[in-house]
Design an enzyme around this catalytic site. Structure first.
Site, PDB file in Angstrom:
ATOM      1  N   GLY A  43     127.849  63.131 145.635  1.00  0.00           N
ATOM      2  CA  GLY A  43     127.970  62.027 144.693  1.00  0.00           C
ATOM      3  C   GLY A  43     129.370  61.456 144.804  1.00  0.00           C
ATOM      4  N   LEU A  44     129.787  60.726 143.780  1.00  0.00           N
ATOM      5  CA  LEU A  44     131.098  60.085 143.871  1.00  0.00           C
ATOM      6  C   LEU A  44     132.203  61.103 144.113  1.00  0.00           C
ATOM      7  CD1 LEU A  44     130.895  57.288 141.175  1.00  0.00           C
ATOM      8  CD2 LEU A  44     130.793  57.083 143.650  1.00  0.00           C
ATOM      9  N   GLY A  46     131.990  64.340 145.355  1.00  0.00           N
ATOM     10  CA  GLY A  46     131.859  65.055 146.622  1.00  0.00           C
ATOM     11  C   GLY A  46     132.093  64.162 147.832  1.00  0.00           C
ATOM     12  N   ARG A 338     128.702  56.370 122.427  1.00  0.00           N
ATOM     13  CA  ARG A 338     127.302  56.749 122.592  1.00  0.00           C
ATOM     14  C   ARG A 338     126.811  57.735 121.546  1.00  0.00           C
ATOM     15  NH1 ARG A 338     127.505  57.193 129.226  1.00  0.00           N
ATOM     16  NH2 ARG A 338     127.491  54.940 129.525  1.00  0.00           N
ATOM     17  N   GLU A 433     131.433  65.564 137.279  1.00  0.00           N
ATOM     18  CA  GLU A 433     130.666  66.034 136.120  1.00  0.00           C
ATOM     19  C   GLU A 433     130.540  67.555 136.111  1.00  0.00           C
ATOM     20  OE1 GLU A 433     126.803  64.170 135.718  1.00  0.00           O
ATOM     21  OE2 GLU A 433     126.317  65.271 133.889  1.00  0.00           O
ATOM     22  N   ARG A 443     131.579  61.581 126.290  1.00  0.00           N
ATOM     23  CA  ARG A 443     132.166  60.741 127.335  1.00  0.00           C
ATOM     24  C   ARG A 443     131.960  59.275 127.001  1.00  0.00           C
ATOM     25  NH1 ARG A 443     130.158  58.086 131.371  1.00  0.00           N
ATOM     26  NH2 ARG A 443     128.138  59.118 131.468  1.00  0.00           N
TER      27      ARG A 443
END
Lengths: 647, 269
Positions: A43-44, A46, A338, A433, A443
């Site tokens: 992902g972003l 890695g 959120r 994450e 977050r």
């Protein structure tokens, strides 16, 4: 008992990172060539870490469970990425981004890490633009911004509703360049099933080739976990179907401590559950709250008419609508964080104002925005999201409001790391994450992408050098050692055991049971009673799993059921730790809402005197209770206060 | 809904495959297509049979992992969506649905409906990037980029790499996929520097990996779940200047017979 050392450098918060960088060691180019690094996940975090370390000259092996690194779930992030550029001249700054992130996280994140995150945020935007990420632009050719929850400035950069995709394609392109050069070797369709520890240090992994089922050993001088979050413990979540917590969990069982496992983000704007056949939930980007207004009817008779389909939402008069976020939080309105938005939706639905048949939905309405800006502007901003909504629900959101409800989205908790992003196992790192450090108990939107890329491009490549500088004398890791042999044997036994059960329930059947317990008892609202009950229930389901699961086929083939079974086995343990963690935290903060601890207005009531700490869990064996360690949270650059989004 | 499914079963890359027929019952029209397959698989497992292997992950149309040929169409009968976004309300009670894997020489079957698309990664490794290292880059606002260019770059960058284009093409060409990446980068000043070299390298790799040539049938665009626009596609790509200005002038002289973008690119330089 190991002692937690966060290794946060001394000095003023704004100077810590510069000072630290100047003090840590580096590795010469000639020595980098001799050092091997394994990165798990693309992902972003890695992908950016693998590309950056490859560029630096390390030998990198990168693993992902998908058929291509580009498919990692970062790809699904929609709304944007935050940075403190202050391009809009709205008085944004590194400090303000830092402050908003700490406050948004309800004062449960580590101050020094968050400041560093805000500090490097600007570099990320520069990097991505240089890579050719097509961010949205103004007519003058400069970058456009929008606002996200928990902020009063416009600092979110975006590429339509596909920001995560574009950022990941940027990192994946950088990774591809290194793969072509030979500095990075890519292993798609490989799942890591264990971390191998030799003499107390992470020295490699045990992988399963998902095509052939072959169990492989890979050695390295350091191992980086970039494996994302564990939201799929709830079965239904916005996570991709294959996202899982297994590498984190195996690392935990090998001695990496797990921090704040109960901090789960419930995202307020997801498409409601349609029925029992549902397999996953779809997010509608938070960016929609820039222009969408959230409401339910004021009158119960309107609610009933909506449920009976005798009235359309557009037929309900303006004065009969309760824009409850605007009512309760005038200063932030629809852009509250959120956790606040999710709880407010739950409060209205619990009070009987849910607008669909199940009573579990509220409206997200673009009527005012379409009147103000015109349909074309709204289409340009959110076209792909509106299309996605229409395809899933068969309702046209340009005509009638969207229906939304909160769903599990992200896990702030994760593997504990120090300031260098190293876990309690030397040589084992956790980024993005997968770690716990930057988002506290909640977050903010558009901050996950920021953290993934901050860690991968600009933090880990520096800090890992400090560790590897002490490894330049270490020879290539030999995988023919008793440690690798034992780890491989344990993995094979676990797989064989699962096939041998031949029970009467599928993996999914049992996962759904776990999901119900997690959502009902460890979900948006938790109580001492619900959590105690959850622990008992999860233990029961775990027993059931090991006695009655049916895994068809065999290991030495492409077999998706054994993949799922291995992941569920870990979720069934992780879920219990989440409940245990939530039970121990006798306060409400961010996404962790204990019903016993709320203000008279129904807001989360923190207890800073007793709970201003990171709960850090140490594994003690299958049948033993884990040990709780506490990392005290000290705030030097920020005044701790009750969160206030009202004025 | 009750449905009959004819599904391609193939043990592994080396084995012969064949269609098998299955029945599913009580499917909600609000279920997604993949949820329908989940239900079938659960039934198969419970009746002691082997479930059907199919690729999927995000289930919201962005990861590009899902890949089914449904009733002869990549990603099924609905337009501009992936298989995971296809919902059962698009079918009728009693329908028979045929489900196959991607059919392309460059995407060998791994098992049942799962294929190996690593060829797409290899094409991008050949040149689908801008050669910048981490760090040391200019401020993000240092180069203004016309909004229209950024938007066009984004149109092409929406490609999810699912493989529907090559699987749909009667020649098995990956030209839409290649053109999307080439155009997306070439539209931006950062990407222009290496534009020609990138295009040549990617096209050469595509040829080497066994993808066919483009004959401008346009089938790829019709089936693309992200509606990658026609101007980025096949030979018209080159003529609309998205590859590079050098390619453009050469291509324009070649447009009387715009058969193979690959060879068009080679002729120049």
């Amino acid at each position: 008992m190991a002692k937690l050392d966060s290794k946060v450098p001394a000095g003023p918060v704004a100077e810590k990172w510069s000072k630290h960088k100047s003090e840590i060691k580096v590795v010469s180019p000639a020595n980098k060539r001799k050092l091997d690094v394994i990165i798990i996940g693309t992902g972003l975090g890695g992908a950016s870490a693998a590309a950056s370390l490859g560029e630096l000259g390390y030998n990198v092996k990168v693993f992902c469970i998908s058929d291509s690194p580009r498919r990692a779930h970062s790809i699904a992030a929609q709304g944007g990425i935050n940075a403190a550029k202050n391009y809009q001249n709205d008085n944004d700054s590194v400090y303000r981004l830092f402050y908003d992130t700490i406050k948004g996280g309800d004062y449960r994140a580590r101050e020094a890490n968050v400041y560093r995150l805000a500090e490097v945020s600007n570099l990320i935007i520069d990097q991505c633009v240089a890579q050719g990420v097509p961010f949205a632009r103004e007519y003058g050719g400069l970058l456009d911004n929008r606002s996200f929850g928990g902020a009063q400035v416009s600092r979110t950069f975006y590429a339509r509703g596909q920001t995560g995709q574009q950022l990941l394609l940027g990192a994946y392109a950088a990774l591809n360049r290194q793969i072509a050069k030979g500095s990075v070797k890519s292993f798609p369709r490989h799942e890591i099933l264990d971390i191998v520890i030799v003499d107390g240090k992470a020295r490699g992994v045990i992988a399963r080739n998902l095509v052939t089922g072959e169990i492989e050993r890979h050695g390295a001088h350091a191992v980086v976990m970039a494996t994302g979050g564990y939201g799929n413990v709830f079965f239904l979540s916005t996570n991709a179907m294959n996202s899982n917590g297994s590498v984190a969990w195996q690392a935990y069982k090998k001695g990496a401590f797990f921090a704040n496992p109960c901090f789960t983000q419930i995202h307020p704007t997801c498409i409601p559950v349609h029925g029992t056949q549902q397999s996953k939930l779809t997010l509608m980007s938070e960016s929609l709250r820039n222009d969408g207004r959230i409401w339910v009817p004021k009158k119960k008779e309107d609610v009933e008419a909506l449920r009976a389909h005798t009235k359309k939402p557009s037929q309900i008069a303006e004065e009969d609508r309760d824009y409850y976020l605007e009512r309760r939080y005038p200063a932030f309105g629809n852009l509250v964080p959120r956790d606040v938005a999710s709880r407010a939706a739950k409060e209205r639905c619990d009070a009987g104002f849910g607008v669909n048949e199940t009573g579990l939905a509220v409206f997200l309405d673009f009527k005012t925005a379409i009147e103000r800006l015109g349909k074309d502007v709204i289409k340009a901003r959110y076209g792909n999201l509106f299309q996605m909504y229409e395809k899933i629900t068969d309702t046209d959101p340009y005509k009638e409001p969207m229906m939304i409800y909160p769903a599990v989205h992200y896990t702030m908790g994760g593997i504990w790391v120090d300031y260098n992003l190293m876990t309690t196992i030397p040589g084992l790192y956790a980024i993005g994450e997968a770690n716990f450090s930057d988002h506290g108990a909640n977050r903010l939107g558009a901050s996950a992408l920021m953290q993934g890329l901050a860690d991968g491009y600009f933090v880990l490549p520096y800090t890992i050098g400090d560790y590897l500088s002490h490894e330049i004398q270490s020879p290539k890791v030999d995988t023919n050692t008793p440690e690798f042999e034992a780890a491989e044997k344990a993995v094979k036994e676990r797989i064989e055991k699962l096939f041998s059960i031949k029970g009467n329930q599928s993996v999914d059947d049992i996962h759904k049971k776990l999901g119900h317990v997690m959502w009902d008892m460890v979900g948006m609202a938790r109580t001492k009673e619900s959590l105690e009950k959850a622990i008992v229930e999860i233990q029961k389901i775990r027993k059931e799993f090991w006695a009655d699961v049916r895994v068809p086929g065999k290991n030495d083939e492409f077999n998706q059921e054994i993949e799922k079974a291995l992941r569920l086995a870990d979720f069934l343990e992780l879920g219990e730790l989440m409940a245990r963690d939530a039970l121990g935290r006798n306060e409400s903060c961010g996404g962790h809402f204990r019903e016993e601890y709320q203000t008279p207005e129904g807001e989360a009531q923190r207890d800073d005197e007793n709970y201003a700490y990171v709960a850090v869990w140490e594994y003690n064996g299958a049948d033993a209770e884990p040990t709780l360690h506490k990392e005290e949270l000290k705030f030097e650059a920020i005044k701790v206060a009750q969160r206030n989004y009202k004025d | 809904m009750n449905l009959t499914l004819k599904i391609w079963r193939q043990k592994d890359a080396k084995s012969q495959g064949k269609f098998e027929e299955y029945k599913v019952q009580n499917i909600s029209p609000d279920s997604s297509f993949l949820e329908m397959l989940d239900i079938l698989n659960n039934d198969l497992i419970m009746s002691g049979k082997e479930p059907i292997a199919f690729d999927h992950d995000c289930r919201e149309g962005i990861c590009g992992m899902c890949s089914l040929h449904i009733n002869g169409h990549a990603h099924g009968p609905d337009s501009e969506i992936t298989t995971c976004q296809l919902h059962m309300r698009k079918f009728k009670d009693g329908d028979t649905i045929t489900i196959e894997p991607w059919r392309s020489a460059a995407f060998p079957v791994i098992k049942d409906l799962v294929v190996d698309r690593s060829a797409y990664d290899k094409i991008l490794q050949a040149g689908g990037f801008i050669s910048v290292n981490t760090g040391g880059v200019p401020d993000a606002n240092a180069i203004p980029i016309p909004k229209a260019d950024a938007d066009e770059s984004m149109d092409a960058a929406a490609c999810i790499g699912c493989g529907a284009c090559a699987a749909t093409c009667k020649n098995g060409s990956a030209m839409l996929f290649v053109a999307a990446r080439v155009s997306s980068l070439a539209k931006l000043p950062q990407g222009k520097v290496e534009g020609a070299r990138r295009a040549k390298a990617m096209v050469a790799k595509m040829d080497e990996l066994g993808f066919g040539n483009c004959t401008n049938t346009g089938a790829c665009e019709a089936e693309c779940p992200k509606a990658i626009p026609s101007r980025t596609s096949p030979a018209s790509t080159a003529s609309s200047s998205t590859l590079s200005s050098r390619t453009k002038s050469r291509t324009l002289t070649q447009t009387t017979e715009p058969r193979f973008l690959g060879s068009v690119v080679y002729i120049d330089n």
